[in-house]
Design an enzyme around this catalytic site. Structure first.
Site, mmCIF file in Angstrom:
data_model
loop_
_atom_site.group_PDB
_atom_site.id
_atom_site.type_symbol
_atom_site.label_atom_id
_atom_site.label_comp_id
_atom_site.label_asym_id
_atom_site.label_seq_id
_atom_site.Cartn_x
_atom_site.Cartn_y
_atom_site.Cartn_z
ATOM 1 N N GLY A 280 33.707 6.470 -36.116
ATOM 2 C CA GLY A 280 33.367 7.781 -36.652
ATOM 3 C C GLY A 280 32.663 8.677 -35.647
ATOM 4 O O GLY A 280 32.968 8.670 -34.447
ATOM 5 N N SER A 281 31.674 9.431 -36.141
ATOM 6 C CA SER A 281 31.043 10.478 -35.330
ATOM 7 C C SER A 281 30.233 9.957 -34.157
ATOM 8 O O SER A 281 29.844 10.742 -33.285
ATOM 9 C CB SER A 281 30.147 11.340 -36.218
ATOM 10 N N THR A 282 29.943 8.645 -34.097
ATOM 11 C CA THR A 282 29.219 8.127 -32.940
ATOM 12 C C THR A 282 30.030 8.255 -31.666
ATOM 13 O O THR A 282 29.484 8.130 -30.569
ATOM 14 C CB THR A 282 28.846 6.642 -33.150
#
Length: 560
Positions: A280-282
């Site tokens: 995801g956004s990591t």
């Protein structure tokens, strides 16, 4: 009478001739069996310690109880009901089953009654004076930290051979080699002569890169979070940014290697290296640093994300709301999918994809740990714009917790990637520069704003400057994505001179709270804060000094 005596003497002479001339080897062999003995000088299995010398796995003396059925039956020892009942009680077994095990094969000379009994139990059994029942000294593996290190250290089987984790990976070194001595004994069992002797080869100790103080803290915090949010599982990895050494690697649920009753294989799995997930956004920092490297943006560039979505044929990439114009730092703060999509599409796809390979996705981390997954990153010639867009915000690939921590260690290390190590290193492995020093510096400053002003506020550590990124990814199911989530937070600290990279993964938290900034960031804060204090790293929160990323002079000169 003379004829009979002569016949007897002829028979004796014939037998003597047969023994001495025709078939002497068999009798020599029988004689050797009665006089020759081989003694074994056993060596204890080597210790496994943490980087500071604290024992994580040691061997303790125990005894094995065995019986000689032939002797027991010959002397009618089974008739001593009182002694056999006492033996069955101390071994926690049924007396009839115990007797049956001995009587099953009366001609046998060896049968196990129990393995790995304590010295106190051994003394009790010895005092029973059961003829034909004996004790044999052995060693048993003991793990002082139990479930805290179970997945890293691993376990041995009942014969003291490693079957998982470090115990299996370094089994040859930990086992050593027993000494052997061939001797000649007389009829009274006294040693007459030592025929040959082979010295024992001492087992080697293994020193891990793990810092048990950080490991224990990490496990406690992770366990609390998994239980509080009723998550399926959780993993945490802490790395030394300068060396690539693994300072902590924990999972929950775990198991007690000292008591293995009822342990399932799924609980024994080291999820930090085996389980993969879409990060995801990591992964959004990769889109930023790729664009900075290529030159399609600068640190102060503003991206227009209106109207809050982008269409790719019949598919849409969108933000929760129309965020309008955003700086690069604000794209990370607000975790804009549209913003990272525009960054990814602003450069050649080869340049963008190389960033994923450069941080180690799709390959192992170099630890050599058993069961480590390389994750999933497809190597294909053609990528659609939509596929590149989803990659920019962490979908379309799978990584492990260890790989995610490695990515942030590369950023903290000034763009230098080092092979990771589970062993304590005297000298760090030589690194490979994959991003420029300047781009890494600029990205680290942006990630600091995520913790200060963005969704990562719960990851803040008092007295220290922290850089990191939240992530909340939906778990894939057949035909699309379901309603289960993975909460993530990964980052480095202190920003002025990065020392530790840390990744926290909370798998499928239940209830209404499941975002990475809510479930994973607090764990990051507690563990990072404790680790920085344990390592005596000075505060830098009020420092106005420029960021000095961890690197060596040789690495700086190779910047491109």
């Amino acid at each position: 009478m003379f004829g009979l005596i002569a016949l007897v003497f002829c028979g004796l002479i014939a037998r003597t001739a047969y023994i001495q001339v025709i078939s002497p080897d068999e009798l020599r062999k029988q004689g050797d069996l009665r006089t020759h003995r081989q003694l074994s000088d056993d060596v204890l299995r080597g210790m496994i310690t943490d980087r500071n010398g604290l024992e994580l796995a040691i061997s303790v003396p125990v005894n094995t109880v065995w019986a000689d059925p032939a002797q027991v039956i010959e002397k009618n020892v089974l008739s001593k009901d009182r002694e056999w009942r006492a033996l069955a009680d101390i071994l926690d077994t049924d007396v009839d089953q115990l007797k049956q095990r001995v009587a099953a094969n009366p001609k046998s000379r060896f049968v196990y009654l129990a393995r790995h009994v304590s010295p106190a139990m051994a003394d009790y059994i010895k005092n029973l004076n059961l003829y034909g029942v004996y004790l044999r000294p052995e060693s048993k593996r003991y793990y002082p930290a139990a479930e805290v290190n179970a997945h890293v250290v691993g376990i041995t089987n009942i014969d003291d051979h490693g079957i998982d984790g470090i115990e299996k990976l370094f089994d040859d070194s930990l086992t050593g080699e027993s000494g052997k001595k061939n001797i000649l004994r007389d009829a009274h069992g006294r040693v007459i002569e030592v025929l040959s002797e082979q010295a024992a080869k001492e087992a080697k100790n293994v020193t891990l890169s793990i810092d048990q103080r950080i490991q224990t803290l990490a496990y406690q915090e992770l366990k609390k979070a998994v239980q509080y949010y009723q998550a399926d599982s959780g993993s945490l990895v802490a790395l030394d940014v300068n060396t690539g050494e693994i300072l902590a690697m924990v999972n929950n649920p775990s198991y007690n290697p000292n008591n293995r009753k009822g342990i399932s294989p799924s609980v024994m799995r080291n999820r930090a290296i085996t389980d993969t997930f879409e990060p995801g956004s990591t992964l959004k920092p990769l889109a930023v640093i790729s664009a900075l490297e290529f030159g399609s943006i600068k640190a102060n560039t503003v991206i227009n994300t209106s109207p809050g979505w982008i269409m790719f044929g019949g598919r849409r990439v969108r933000d929760p709301i129309n965020r309008g114009e955003l700086s690069i730092a604000e794209i990370l703060q607000k975790s804009s999918n549209v913003g990272t999509t525009k960054l990814a599409l602003s450069l050649p796809h080869e340049q963008f994809l190389d960033a994923f390979y450069n941080v180690g996705f799709g390959s192992d981390t170099g630890t050599g740990l058993i069961g480590e997954s390389a994750g999933i990153f497809y190597d294909r010639r053609r990528w659609s714009d939509f596929e590149l867009a989803t990659l920019s915000f962490g979908y379309g690939l799978s990584v492990t917790s260890l790989q995610l921590a490695q990515m942030y260690s590369v950023i903290g290390n000034g763009g230098v990637r080092r092979p990771l190590s589970i062993l304590k290193l005297d000298k760090p492995h030589e690194g490979e520069r994959v991003f420029s020093q300047k781009a890494s510096e600029e990205l680290l400053k942006m990630l600091e704003t995520v913790v200060d002003d963005g969704g990562g506020k719960n990851a803040a550590v008092e007295g220290y400057r922290v850089a990191g990124k939240t992530g909340t990814s939906r778990k894939a199911v057949a035909g699309g994505y379901g309603n289960d989530y993975v909460g993530l937070f990964a980052g480095v600290a202190p920003v002025s001179n990065p020392r530790i990279a840390l990744a926290v993964v909370i798998n499928n938290p239940k209830g209404d709270v499941y975002y990475g900034g809510d479930v994973a960031a607090p764990v990051f804060s507690a563990v990072m804060g404790g680790a920085l204090q344990i390592l005596n790293i000075p505060n830098d929160k009020n420092s106005n000094d420029d960021i000095q990323l961890a690197s060596v002079k040789g690495d700086r000169s190779s910047a491109y």
